[in-house]
Design an enzyme around this catalytic site. Structure first.
Site, mmCIF file in Angstrom:
data_model
loop_
_atom_site.group_PDB
_atom_site.id
_atom_site.type_symbol
_atom_site.label_atom_id
_atom_site.label_comp_id
_atom_site.label_asym_id
_atom_site.label_seq_id
_atom_site.Cartn_x
_atom_site.Cartn_y
_atom_site.Cartn_z
ATOM 1 N N ARG A 27 1.315 -1.336 -0.279
ATOM 2 C CA ARG A 27 -0.110 -0.253 -0.443
ATOM 3 C C ARG A 27 1.019 0.996 0.005
ATOM 4 O O ARG A 27 0.414 2.287 -0.553
ATOM 5 C CB ARG A 27 -1.244 -0.345 1.530
ATOM 6 N N ARG B 29 5.510 7.933 11.318
ATOM 7 C CA ARG B 29 4.503 7.068 11.939
ATOM 8 C C ARG B 29 4.824 5.800 12.457
ATOM 9 O O ARG B 29 4.493 5.435 13.412
ATOM 10 C CB ARG B 29 4.076 7.876 11.541
ATOM 11 N N TYR C 211 20.772 9.899 2.536
ATOM 12 C CA TYR C 211 21.830 9.642 2.890
ATOM 13 C C TYR C 211 22.241 11.030 1.066
ATOM 14 O O TYR C 211 21.404 10.935 0.948
ATOM 15 C CB TYR C 211 22.873 8.752 3.020
ATOM 16 N N ARG D 198 30.556 21.930 8.300
ATOM 17 C CA ARG D 198 31.043 21.219 6.659
ATOM 18 C C ARG D 198 30.352 20.231 6.248
ATOM 19 O O ARG D 198 30.751 19.737 6.729
ATOM 20 C CB ARG D 198 32.255 20.922 6.533
ATOM 21 N N LYS E 157 22.688 9.847 8.385
ATOM 22 C CA LYS E 157 23.561 8.730 8.314
ATOM 23 C C LYS E 157 23.408 7.350 9.224
ATOM 24 O O LYS E 157 23.989 6.301 8.937
ATOM 25 C CB LYS E 157 24.945 9.633 9.031
ATOM 26 N N GLU F 242 30.751 6.963 18.275
ATOM 27 C CA GLU F 242 30.671 7.801 18.200
ATOM 28 C C GLU F 242 31.207 8.610 16.748
ATOM 29 O O GLU F 242 32.084 7.801 16.089
ATOM 30 C CB GLU F 242 30.589 9.406 19.043
ATOM 31 N N ASP F 243 29.972 9.016 15.993
ATOM 32 C CA ASP F 243 30.835 9.218 14.455
ATOM 33 C C ASP F 243 30.549 10.541 14.507
ATOM 34 O O ASP F 243 29.323 11.259 14.171
ATOM 35 C CB ASP F 243 30.349 8.473 13.502
ATOM 36 N N ASP G 143 33.615 10.048 9.732
ATOM 37 C CA ASP G 143 33.471 9.185 9.139
ATOM 38 C C ASP G 143 34.267 9.523 7.717
ATOM 39 O O ASP G 143 34.924 9.723 6.418
ATOM 40 C CB ASP G 143 32.426 9.425 8.728
ATOM 41 N N ASP G 144 34.290 11.938 7.805
ATOM 42 C CA ASP G 144 34.822 12.331 6.405
ATOM 43 C C ASP G 144 36.568 12.279 6.573
ATOM 44 O O ASP G 144 36.318 12.487 5.104
ATOM 45 C CB ASP G 144 34.765 13.498 7.306
ATOM 46 N N ALA H 227 43.888 19.038 -0.990
ATOM 47 C CA ALA H 227 44.812 18.647 0.666
ATOM 48 C C ALA H 227 43.998 19.124 1.342
ATOM 49 O O ALA H 227 44.577 19.911 2.320
ATOM 50 C CB ALA H 227 46.229 19.040 0.745
ATOM 51 N N ALA I 233 39.456 15.358 3.733
ATOM 52 C CA ALA I 233 39.625 14.281 3.312
ATOM 53 C C ALA I 233 40.445 13.526 2.465
ATOM 54 O O ALA I 233 40.773 12.421 2.458
ATOM 55 C CB ALA I 233 37.993 14.561 2.042
ATOM 56 N N ASN J 87 32.513 15.108 -3.033
ATOM 57 C CA ASN J 87 30.679 15.341 -3.004
ATOM 58 C C ASN J 87 29.826 16.492 -3.569
ATOM 59 O O ASN J 87 30.971 17.233 -4.090
ATOM 60 C CB ASN J 87 30.486 14.873 -1.881
#
Length: 630
Positions: free
Chosen positions: A88, A122, A143, A196, A214, A281-282, A304-305, A341, A344, A460
């Site tokens: 549905r 919900r 994401y 950022r 994430k 923790e990220d 993660d970056d 540089a 990342a 990105n």
């Protein structure tokens, strides 16, 4: 040895019994983070339960549950299965995609996000069931890249709070604030300060969208229980003048804190959070490197970056070596030109250098030898020891003057000049500059000494306002069409955002590999959690990257595929998590998890370790609800 096998097999059987026997689960603590199979005690009934997304089942409430929870008469009489509910919803989704658009300029991707977000508001179980079943289609919606558009418009999209907000005005109160969150147990936290977001700049409090998105993937890919995840925004102001003047902006309309004042806020926050929840923790911030260096050996944290991007890139680089028909142990022989540089780019450089050094013996000469395989180009050109005011983090990769003079290069040489002289095996873009790999640069790559050169356009989205899907094309260093048409059909191509494969004619396909951080961060998080390691070591991250690189078959790699399909993400995550647990055990960092101590983990063979990980992954199934008056 036989005693170890019997002991580990016995433990696996015990885990399975506890998952399948509700009576046992009520009496003893489950080993699984999901506790999805045990009856759940709730302290609310009637409309309150229907308005709680953690427990709401909608039309799937059984008649007995409807009686127990005072729901009879509040729902249509037909009890529907989850499959019927999803059918549905999907019919409505396809029908409403266009209708949900907020005017003609609102992209379809954002319309899909709106509809999925309403479902999330919900009914969480059904939301994750839909997301997991359609992960390839909806991961780019919840994401990257759509989450960037969501963050840009978050003040207008905000409907209900999700997560916690700490601000500079909460100084001195953070240790008490953490107890305002209702969940006693939190396994995964994603934090951002909004400074950022992807490549979109400072979005202030609106950056909470990246933390929410994430964590959706931590749940969908790693099977972290959604009731045990926590997105957090640290609002220390913004440098975004548009937001500072916007009367509808939801965050502090003050200029962003910096320096020691900023660090003092983060110090208080970290201490407060880890006082209640000493878990994974990220952290997302423009201060990525400095915060990582400050906290990584004190708290169980990950950036993660820096580390996620680096791990996925290293996995791709190792895959490119395999695509050349060589063993991954030949990686230290690769010549790599890096454009960018920033945090990342430097994260990838450090990870790739450590990987090379580990393959060469992990000593001082190995690190020096590995350093010589990189040429780093930033906005000012090639970085050498002659560079004035060089970034301390980039200094280890500055080329020696006598080296580059023999190569016909100099301080500040342009990217095209470096590529022409070095003839690299890999051109790696982490610059956040759209179109940086110009026709001239790509033509220079035709001179590569590699039998199969690799082009990684990993940046990105950076365009502010261009409608999806164009906005992520504009930020990539080049498109796959440009790379294949100019450099040649035999290249390996990878990007940070999704592109369609290129038809090369004569039945040949140019594969566009998306180096999505999603391949690694869920597995790193889950593996760290299950190992009980108090830190995330470089070895654990490297084990994750090598596991991803080895995931592809030889046949796939020969075709130019160096990353797997997102549709396999839960299996990928399981393999990566097992590799992380194994490395934590080898480094004597593992302390165990929920009744399974390090000694028991050590006894597991590979098959049992994978089964252990699988048993600890949450699945979106409705639990039986039992009401109890508080």
């Amino acid at each position: 040895m036989s005693n170890q096998i019997r002991a580990s097999s016995s433990l696996i059987r015990r885990l399975k019994q506890q998952m399948s026997n509700p009576a046992v689960l009520i009496q003893t603590r489950s080993f699984t983070p999901s506790e999805g199979q045990r009856p759940v005690i709730v302290h609310k009934r009637s409309l309150d339960i229907l308005h709680d997304p953690w427990f709401n089942k909608g039309t799937a409430f059984s008649m007995t549950e409807r009686d127990r929870l005072d729901l009879r008469g509040l729902l249509p009489p037909n009890v529907m299965s989850t499959d019927q509910q999803i059918e549905r919803f999907m019919v409505d989704l396809k029908r409403l995609e266009v209708q949900a658009r907020d005017g003609p300029t609102d992209p379809n991707a954002l319309a899909k996000w709106r509809i999925l977000n309403r479902l999330h508001d919900r009914n969480e179980t059904m939301y994750y069931k839909v997301l997991i079943a359609n992960i390839e289609e909806y991961a780019p919606i919840v994401y990257t890249p759509t989450v960037g558009l969501v963050c840009q418009n978050y003040s207008g999209l905000f409907r209900r709070p999700r997560g916690m907000y700490f601000s500079a005005e909460d100084r001195g109160e953070m240790k008490s604030m953490v107890y305002n969150w209702p969940a006693e147990q939190v396994d995964m936290i994603v934090v951002t300060d909004g400074s950022r977001i992807l490549g979109l700049g400072d979005l202030g409090v609106q950056g909470i969208g990246i933390a929410v998105g994430k964590l959706d993937l931590y749940v969908a890919a790693a099977g972290i229980n959604p009731q045990r995840v926590l997105p957090i925004m640290i609002d220390v102001g913004t440098t975004n003048e548009k937001l500072l003047k916007d009367p509808l902006y939801l965050g502090l309309q003050e200029h962003r804190l910096d320096g020691d004042e900023y660090v003092s806020v983060i110090d208080e926050f970290m201490e407060a959070i880890f006082t209640r929840w000493p878990n994974f923790e990220d952290f997302q911030s423009k201060w990525a490197f400095k915060l990582l260096q400050r906290y990584r050996y004190k708290y169980r944290m990950f950036n993660d970056d820096v580390q996620g991007t680096a791990g996925v890139a290293v996995a791709g680089l190792l895959g490119a070596v395999r695509a050349q028909g060589r063993s991954m142990i030949d990686f230290p022989k690769q010549k790599i030109v890096v454009a960018g540089a920033g945090s990342a780019g430097l994260g990838v450089l450090n990870a790739a250098r450590k990987t090379m050094a580990r393959m060469l013996g992990n000593n001082e000469s190995a690190f020096d030898s590995a350093r010589s395989q990189f040429w780093v180009v930033d906005a000012k050109g090639l970085i050498t020891e002659d560079r004035e005011n060089i970034d301390p983090d980039a200094k280890p990769f500055a080329r020696k003057v006598n080296e580059i003079s023999r190569q016909g290069l100099w301080e500040g040489a342009s990217l095209v000049e470096v590529v022409q002289q070095v003839k690299p095996d890999v051109l790696l873009g982490l610059s956040a500059v759209g179109g940086l790999f110009s026709k001239e640069v790509l033509e220079a790559m035709r001179g590569s000494t590699s039998t199969r050169p690799a082009i990684f356009a990993m940046s990105n989205p950076t365009n502010n306002g261009t409608a999806y899907p164009i906005f992520f094309i504009l930020c990539a260093e080049c498109t796959p069409e440009e790379a294949f048409s100019i450099v040649g059909d035999n290249i390996i191509f990878a990007s940070g955002s999704p592109f369609k494969d290129v038809d090369l004619g004569n039945g040949h396909i140019g594969h566009c590999n998306q180096g999505n951080n999603m391949y690694l961060f869920p597995g790193v998080g889950l593996g760290t959690l299950l190992s009980g390691s108090r830190i995330i070591s470089d070895g654990m991250l490297q084990a994750a990257a090598e596991c991803l690189a080895e995931y592809m078959t030889e046949e796939e790699v020969v075709k130019g595929k160096i990353y797997p399909s997102i549709s396999s993400i839960r299996n990928i995550t399981k393999e990566v998590a097992a590799a992380v647990v194994k490395e934590a055990l080898e480094e004597d960092l593992a302390e165990g998890y929920r009744g399974v101590d390090a000694r028991e983990l050590q006894r597991f063979n590979q098959e049992e370790l994978l089964e252990f990980v699988e048993l600890n992954m949450w699945h979106p199934e409705y639990p039986t609800l039992v009401y109890r008056n508080e």
